[in-house]
Design a protein around this motif. Structure first.
Motif, mmCIF file in Angstrom:
data_model
loop_
_atom_site.group_PDB
_atom_site.id
_atom_site.type_symbol
_atom_site.label_atom_id
_atom_site.label_comp_id
_atom_site.label_asym_id
_atom_site.label_seq_id
_atom_site.Cartn_x
_atom_site.Cartn_y
_atom_site.Cartn_z
ATOM 1 N N GLY A 156 0.813 -1.206 0.000
ATOM 2 C CA GLY A 156 0.000 0.000 0.000
ATOM 3 C C GLY A 156 0.849 1.260 0.000
ATOM 4 O O GLY A 156 0.559 2.229 -0.700
ATOM 5 N N GLY A 157 1.930 1.229 0.790
ATOM 6 C CA GLY A 157 2.782 2.407 0.934
ATOM 7 C C GLY A 157 3.504 2.750 -0.347
ATOM 8 O O GLY A 157 3.464 3.902 -0.810
ATOM 9 N N VAL A 158 4.152 1.760 -0.941
ATOM 10 C CA VAL A 158 4.919 2.008 -2.166
ATOM 11 C C VAL A 158 3.985 2.471 -3.279
ATOM 12 O O VAL A 158 4.259 3.465 -3.969
ATOM 13 N N PRO B 16 -4.620 -7.613 1.880
ATOM 14 C CA PRO B 16 -5.152 -6.656 0.904
ATOM 15 C C PRO B 16 -5.939 -5.475 1.474
ATOM 16 O O PRO B 16 -5.734 -4.350 1.033
ATOM 17 N N SER B 17 -6.828 -5.720 2.458
ATOM 18 C CA SER B 17 -7.633 -4.584 2.918
ATOM 19 C C SER B 17 -6.749 -3.549 3.607
ATOM 20 O O SER B 17 -6.986 -2.343 3.513
ATOM 21 N N MET B 18 -5.695 -4.024 4.275
ATOM 22 C CA MET B 18 -4.778 -3.079 4.908
ATOM 23 C C MET B 18 -4.028 -2.275 3.855
ATOM 24 O O MET B 18 -3.883 -1.063 3.980
ATOM 25 N N ALA B 19 -3.573 -2.963 2.805
ATOM 26 C CA ALA B 19 -2.835 -2.265 1.745
ATOM 27 C C ALA B 19 -3.699 -1.160 1.153
ATOM 28 O O ALA B 19 -3.231 -0.041 0.904
ATOM 29 N N ARG B 20 -4.972 -1.457 0.968
ATOM 30 C CA ARG B 20 -5.873 -0.473 0.383
ATOM 31 C C ARG B 20 -6.001 0.763 1.281
ATOM 32 O O ARG B 20 -5.914 1.896 0.813
ATOM 33 N N SER B 21 -6.171 0.516 2.579
ATOM 34 C CA SER B 21 -6.336 1.655 3.498
ATOM 35 C C SER B 21 -5.051 2.453 3.634
ATOM 36 O O SER B 21 -5.074 3.684 3.662
ATOM 37 N N ILE B 22 -3.909 1.742 3.735
ATOM 38 C CA ILE B 22 -2.623 2.432 3.862
ATOM 39 C C ILE B 22 -2.420 3.324 2.643
ATOM 40 O O ILE B 22 -1.994 4.482 2.747
ATOM 41 N N ILE C 178 -1.782 7.300 2.688
ATOM 42 C CA ILE C 178 -0.549 7.884 2.138
ATOM 43 C C ILE C 178 -0.894 8.980 1.136
ATOM 44 O O ILE C 178 -0.254 10.035 1.108
ATOM 45 N N LEU C 179 -1.923 8.715 0.333
ATOM 46 C CA LEU C 179 -2.292 9.704 -0.683
ATOM 47 C C LEU C 179 -2.598 11.052 -0.037
ATOM 48 O O LEU C 179 -2.247 12.100 -0.583
ATOM 49 N N SER C 180 -3.219 11.019 1.154
ATOM 50 C CA SER C 180 -3.549 12.298 1.777
ATOM 51 C C SER C 180 -2.358 12.879 2.529
ATOM 52 O O SER C 180 -2.243 14.087 2.694
ATOM 53 N N LEU D 8 5.434 7.166 7.001
ATOM 54 C CA LEU D 8 4.897 6.035 7.771
ATOM 55 C C LEU D 8 4.843 6.289 9.282
ATOM 56 O O LEU D 8 3.848 5.951 9.917
ATOM 57 N N PRO D 9 5.888 6.893 9.893
ATOM 58 C CA PRO D 9 5.776 7.154 11.336
ATOM 59 C C PRO D 9 4.560 8.007 11.687
ATOM 60 O O PRO D 9 4.003 7.859 12.770
ATOM 61 N N ASN D 10 4.143 8.866 10.775
ATOM 62 C CA ASN D 10 2.968 9.682 11.031
ATOM 63 C C ASN D 10 1.680 8.870 11.015
ATOM 64 O O ASN D 10 0.634 9.367 11.406
ATOM 65 N N MET D 11 1.799 7.640 10.484
ATOM 66 C CA MET D 11 0.604 6.812 10.416
ATOM 67 C C MET D 11 0.657 5.690 11.439
ATOM 68 O O MET D 11 -0.078 4.711 11.344
#
Lengths: 349, 287
Positions: B102-104, B157-163, B167-169, B195-198
């Motif tokens: 999700g992050g990348v 997958p659901s985590m990747a989607r949310s991450i 990140i987009l925001s 990532l640390p902010n999340m």
């Protein structure tokens, strides 16, 4: 080319699902070939062992070394494992198109397609009504709990949380225990009794319903819980929003505001449907096993127990196909009720 | 340690201000304690069929015995331990996959993002349990690590989607621009700054993943595709199903494992929800 945003939305979705389907079934083909071990050898050994255990009556009991070897080679040919990989793959895809998954090992020599065609209606007869009833009931109860608060909320909300989190099959066991064992209202399993034949008489319908009710409840209840929790939170949020406060200060009837809130809250609930559908069909596998319900889930279970690879792949294909078709239908519904899609506001991404 | 004390104070404040967090943490801690010190306080071998079979609960056997004469409470203790362990380790794998994928995708965008989003969506619309069944069926012997790995690679997958959407925001915020101006590399910005902010968000999803993995493991075990040779909560349910505990009316055999699965995942969900309210002011308005 496609001016209508509605059509473009649908085409993009259809393309995505086609691709997903293709990749999913390719995985089903690829994975067994990546796994260690030789399923055909295992299969041969199993048949030889079964023959030996079965005693002298079975012909397989006295197989010589060369006969075993010949059996092995026969299976390899039957599953086309002697051909190069790319040929195997192409022929697999071709077979998928014609819904030909070969012959079941467990129910030799019945074709996999035939077995699945017998089981699929049972599964759908459980999944579709449970989803529809569960969705309406869940959203209704969720909205009710959020609107009435007080005693309703204190009783309903923990109940929702509990049934939403409990595994389907465990709920199934409890239902069978209470209604089947303790109260003796319903039979302890099997979707129909062995002596039962189909007819449109009242007795037959009662008989089917008696066997259908508990599996139905165990699939539906967790869904009611999940939907209700979501709806409750959404209604609470909507009722606290500016437009609701504004309507309230204008002196609107509270039911009227609830109606507005409900309309706004229902969209995210529809979005969640496809994901639920995938989860429910998966969860149903175990429920069917517990009830001895003759659907795809029970079939997959038997296939796994018997290491019946053609049947496992056929079941997987069917489950993925049903899920993806279900998802697509939900998207159609979503596109139909969300005004933004028709107007093209959600065009790209 | 100033930071640790601050964290403690914050944790105590959180526990006192949110009854839901309190209940969730209490239930979860109870099960962790049961798994950890249970075997010391109740040293009965869960595998040995040495007792009279199908005894209802009694002081000697708090949860009775099963059809083979094994102690159900001992099974529950060991089952809880393995279910928690498998759930936790699978959640670690799933979270790493979710964060990276999700992050990348979210941070770099473009073709990588399209591809990763596509993969994520495909995994989301294929029933996880069916994929697990077909994967698990090809292993004759499934060690707990194989099951952990299988659960890990199907839960992300659901985590990747949310991450990704988080990140987009985050990536358009000023501090990211500042980091870019300082000449930090993209990967460094992603892992050191964004990532640390999340972190709160990631912790919440990690908790959710544990719950999902525990429930998936139980389902897999219930149809005989769980780890072989160990006792998990799903395994006890499987035995109860296979030997038809319901027909014997042995409620003490099948109620406790299912109830434990439900309560563990419910407690994790409550913790997740309460943390969401603490860290996300928008959610705080609705109870």
């Amino acid at each position: 080319m496609y001016r209508s945003p509605f059509l473009r939305f649908l085409l993009r979705k259809a393309g995505f699902y086609a691709l997903s389907f293709f990749i999913a079934i390719s995985l089903a083909w690829l994975l067994p070939r990546l796994m260690p071990g030789d399923p055909i050898r295992r299969l041969t050994m199993k048949i030889v062992a079964a023959g030996t255990a079965g005693g002298g009556a079975s012909t397989a009991g006295f197989l010589t070394e060369s006969q075993v070897k010949r059996l092995y080679e026969h299976w390899v040919r039957e599953f086309e494992l002697d051909k190069p990989l790319h040929i195997q793959y192409i022929s697999f895809l071709a077979h998928c198109f014609t819904l030909n998954f070969g012959v079941s090992i467990r129910y030799y020599p019945t074709r996999v397609t035939e077995i699945i065609a017998g089981a699929l209606p049972w599964s759908l007869a459980l999944l579709i009504p449970a989803t529809i009833v569960g969705w309406f009931l869940g959203n209704y109860l969720g909205a009710l709990a959020a609107y009435k608060r007080g005693i309703y909320d204190y009783v309903l909300y923990p109940f929702f949380l509990f049934v939403a989190q409990s595994p389907y099959y465990w709920l199934a066991l409890i239902l069978v225990y209470i209604f089947g064992f303790y109260l003796r209202w319903f039979p302890l399993g099997r979707a129909y009794s062995p002596t039962f034949t189909f007819s449109l008489s009242l007795d037959a319908i009662v008989e089917v319903l008696r066997h259908y009710t508990l599996p139905f409840l165990s699939v539906m209840l967790p869904y009611v819980g999940g939907e209700a929790i979501g709806m409750r939170a959404l209604i609470l949020y909507e009722m606290g929003s500016d437009y609701a406060n504004y309507c309230e200060s204008l002196g609107f009837n509270k039911w009227k505001i609830l109606k507005y809130a409900f309309k706004n809250a229902i969209l995210p609930q529809v979005t969640g449907l496809p994901l639920y559908f995938a989860a429910a069909f998966g969860g149903q596998i175990v429920t069917e096993v517990v009830f001895g319900y003759p659907g795809i889930g029970s079939l997959l279970y038997e296939a796994v127990l018997g290491q019946d690879y053609p049947l496992i792949q056929g079941c997987f294909f069917t489950i993925v196909a049903v899920t993806i078709i279900g998802n697509f239908l939900m998207d159609l519904l979503y596109a139909y009720i969300d005004p933004r899609i028709k107007l093209g506001y959600l065009g790209e991404k | 340690m100033e930071g640790a004390r601050g964290l403690m104070a914050e944790a105590i404040y959180a526990l006192r201000s949110s009854p839901r967090l309190m209940i969730g943490v209490s239930i979860f801690s109870f099960y962790v304690m049961l798994a950890m010190i249970g075997p010391l306080l109740y040293p009965v071998d869960p595998r040995k069929p040495i007792f009279e079979h199908l005894q209802p609960p009694s002081p000697q056997h708090p949860l009775g015995t099963d059809v083979l004469g094994r102690d159900v409470f001992a099974q529950l203790i060991h089952g809880t331990y393995y279910s928690l362990k498998i759930g936790f380790m699978a959640a670690v794998i799933a979270s790493i996959l979710g964060i990276v994928i999700g992050g990348v995708g979210g941070y770099f965008g473009g073709v990588i993002d399209d591809l990763l989003t596509l993969i994520t969506n495909i995994f989301l619309c294929v029933p996880t349990i069916a994929l697990l069944v077909i994967l698990a069926a090809y292993f004759r012997v499934r060690s707990e690590w194989i099951v952990i790995l299988l659960l890990g690679i199907t839960t992300w997958p659901s985590m990747a989607r949310s991450i990704r959407s988080q990140i987009l925001s985050l990536k358009v915020r000023e501090f990211v621009d500042t980091a870019k101006l300082c000449g930090m590399s993209s990967l460094k910005i992603l892992f050191r700054e964004v990532l640390p902010n999340m972190l709160a968000y990631i912790v919440m999803y990690f908790i959710l993943n544990i719950a999902i993995a525990i429930v998936s493991e139980a389902g897999l075990s219930a149809i005989g595709l769980g780890p072989t040779g160990i006792i998990s909560l799903g395994m006890i349910l499987r035995w109860a199903i296979v030997w038809e505990a319901v027909r014997y009316g042995a409620w003490w055999w099948f109620i406790p494992p299912g109830l434990s699965i439900t309560l563990i995942s419910l407690s994790l969900l409550m913790i997740n929800d309460a943390l969401d309210k603490l860290y996300n002011p928008r959610a705080r308005t609705t109870r």
